[in-house]
Design an enzyme around this catalytic site. Sequence first.
Site, mmCIF file in Angstrom:
data_model
loop_
_atom_site.group_PDB
_atom_site.id
_atom_site.type_symbol
_atom_site.label_atom_id
_atom_site.label_comp_id
_atom_site.label_asym_id
_atom_site.label_seq_id
_atom_site.Cartn_x
_atom_site.Cartn_y
_atom_site.Cartn_z
ATOM 1 C CG HIS B 191 43.462 38.356 25.074
ATOM 2 N ND1 HIS B 191 44.704 38.717 24.654
ATOM 3 C CD2 HIS B 191 42.647 39.377 24.772
ATOM 4 C CE1 HIS B 191 44.638 39.912 24.106
ATOM 5 N NE2 HIS B 191 43.405 40.337 24.165
ATOM 6 N NE ARG B 298 39.929 43.533 38.882
ATOM 7 C CZ ARG B 298 39.188 42.573 39.400
ATOM 8 N NH1 ARG B 298 38.258 41.998 38.640
ATOM 9 N NH2 ARG B 298 39.371 42.167 40.627
ATOM 10 N NE ARG B 335 41.320 49.078 38.714
ATOM 11 C CZ ARG B 335 41.732 47.867 39.031
ATOM 12 N NH1 ARG B 335 42.005 47.559 40.288
ATOM 13 N NH2 ARG B 335 41.851 46.938 38.109
ATOM 14 C CD GLU B 435 45.973 49.679 44.073
ATOM 15 O OE1 GLU B 435 45.772 48.468 43.975
ATOM 16 O OE2 GLU B 435 45.696 50.481 43.156
ATOM 17 C CG ASN B 458 44.420 41.208 45.325
ATOM 18 O OD1 ASN B 458 43.763 41.046 46.350
ATOM 19 N ND2 ASN B 458 44.074 40.696 44.171
ATOM 20 C CG ASP B 459 48.759 45.884 43.750
ATOM 21 O OD1 ASP B 459 49.393 44.828 43.556
ATOM 22 O OD2 ASP B 459 48.335 46.604 42.845
ATOM 23 N NE ARG B 469 48.115 36.866 44.781
ATOM 24 C CZ ARG B 469 46.821 36.959 44.779
ATOM 25 N NH1 ARG B 469 46.126 36.361 45.709
ATOM 26 N NH2 ARG B 469 46.207 37.652 43.876
ATOM 27 C CB CYS B 506 37.610 46.451 45.788
ATOM 28 S SG CYS B 506 39.126 47.305 45.343
#
Lengths: 102, 582
Positions: B191, B298, B335, B435, B458-459, B469, B506
């Site tokens: 959160h 997202r 997504r 990804e 990222n993935d 990372r 993205c």
Amino acid sequence: MNGGPLRRTVTVTNPMGFHFRPIAAFAQLAGRFQGNVTVWKGDRRVNGKSPLELMTLAAEQGTELTVEVSGPDAAGAVDALAEVLASPGQEDEPEPPLPLKG
Amino acid sequence: MEIKRGTPVFPGVTIGPALVLDTEGYRIPQRFIASEQVEAEVERFRQGQAAAVLEAEDNRRTVSDKLGGQYGAIFTFHVLFLQDPTLQQEIISAIREHGWAAEYAVSRVMRGHAKDFERVAQGPFASRAADLFDLEKAMLRNLLGHRREQLQHLNVPVVVLAHDLTPSETAALDPAMVHAFATEAGGRTSHTAIMAGALEIPAVVGLGKFLTDVSGGDLVIVDGNRGLVILDPDDETRASYEVARKSFHKFESGLTQLRELPAQTRDGVRIALLGNIEFPHEADHCLERGADGVGLYRTEFLYLGLQSDPTEAEHLDAYLRVIRALGPQRPVVIRTLDLGADKFATPSEPANHERNPFLGLRSVRLCLKNLPLFKTQMRAILRASAAGDVRIMFPMVSTLAELRECKRILAEVKRDLDAEGVPFNRQLPIGTMIEVPSAAIMASQLAREVDFFSIGTNDLVQYTLAADRTNEHVASLYNPADPAVLQLIRMVVAAAEQQGITVNVCGEMSGEPMYTLLLLGMGLRQLSVTPHNIPEIKKLIRSVSVEEAEAVTDEALRLETGRDITNFLREQTRRILPEVVG
């Protein structure tokens, strides 16, 4: 200052090492004397009136420590303090856990 | 100087004094006192100390009476410690020599010792650190009295450091005074992380234990771009961040003028520059910065913190808010749920412990095992498509069969809506994220089945190089410019071109100026970035020609290691637009 500082070298016999309770007893007693109290472990020296500094010695059982006292009441002090350092501690009485709230 | 690595949740860099919130919420301000007040401050410390001693003696008596002498002995130790001559002397010298306020001197000196004890980490000695923190609090209580400073009453800008912030605490932060925050706990989908996006302040979470190393007022750098928190930065580090920040500010104010200008290269090639969002209201952040639409919406926040799964109406309400903000012409790519099973425990289905969650039941895999949940979201997306340019995108697809399964379910949902007479866009564009390395390798197959690709770097980087990372021991392996990653991206772009579908990037790579030339040079014509990054990426796009980007890319691809490529790209980007490279 009458004469030089007095020294005693003793071995820590307390199985828990020289910490917490013996440090409290030592620093409390040291604080009652007028002169400087120094504790040596090898060539490291700390203020014997400071529990904080005494803790940094992390002296385990078997460590040799030297207590050094200067000042007018040094003679009485050095014996009493050496006795605390060498004390095996109260047997069968581990450090108490922290009290629960209440 | 100490550098802590965590998870960046909002970009940007802030340098400022720390406001440390410990579990009791004490704030220890770094205040300086006028030189003529130093002795009065020393006296104030002595009084605070004396009061703390009285308190500890009181405790000793009460505890001894109630529980027996050996328990009271703990407080004997506290009393002794509070009067420790060495400690006292250090604190008083700190007040005299540095002109520090008593609270700050106490905090600095005692935390310094507590850290030493923690380092000695052997049995009974290490645990004494906790006693020191207790004593620090006792002294601070007596020094601060009831003047506990509230977050709401800040009058100087600060960086908030906390173990964790509750959503309500985060919501109460005033972005005018709180310029960044960093927490020990939390992850990308916590959160707190989500709130950071809403506040638009640099934030790093999941740093692990570090609060014992800071005192309030210490200078701290929060680097929300790299996920770093730098405690007590050395002069060199501070200067380099300061320079970067200043030029960035100057640069940023110039960027607002770019809003109305298209993201077009010098030789006239139009690039679709889109925003990544998490909350509906961030659609406004995209428009304020002149985005062409939302390239990644997202939807995880809809699922977090709820007692039950979100309803179709809740989904639809959120999607319609985005569409209302963007207008019917601008695209929004929604997504479907992209959460790990661990993040997704509901009362009805508690999470199973997974040994390897990143290779486990997450994202579209989870949806395919939970069809009611998947279909609910699909229904809402389809219904929203009647109101604007909505597109649906499936994350973490690793095989053709999975993609087909998703499409089959979508077709089922369409039939249901048809039967109910509910309107939706029959041509709703369908996309898949690329990804997982297997999806990149099989891109030409997947391209025949979808209307667009979106590369989630990222993935893709993490899975290709098998490196997390956030794990400091392997983080250096994680490099978006690694030749293996670049080769996969080129395969995906080639497959998309051959099939005539669009391809977007993205991940964070697309928002990092250092990679813009490379992405353009590899043939990408669509980038989706954090709203915050839109202006500088646009500026960079407008500063180069495709030809130039291709030349840089050709040369970069000839280099053999990721490190060489990174250095080369940084250099080339700096040559074109020095302000954007930190």
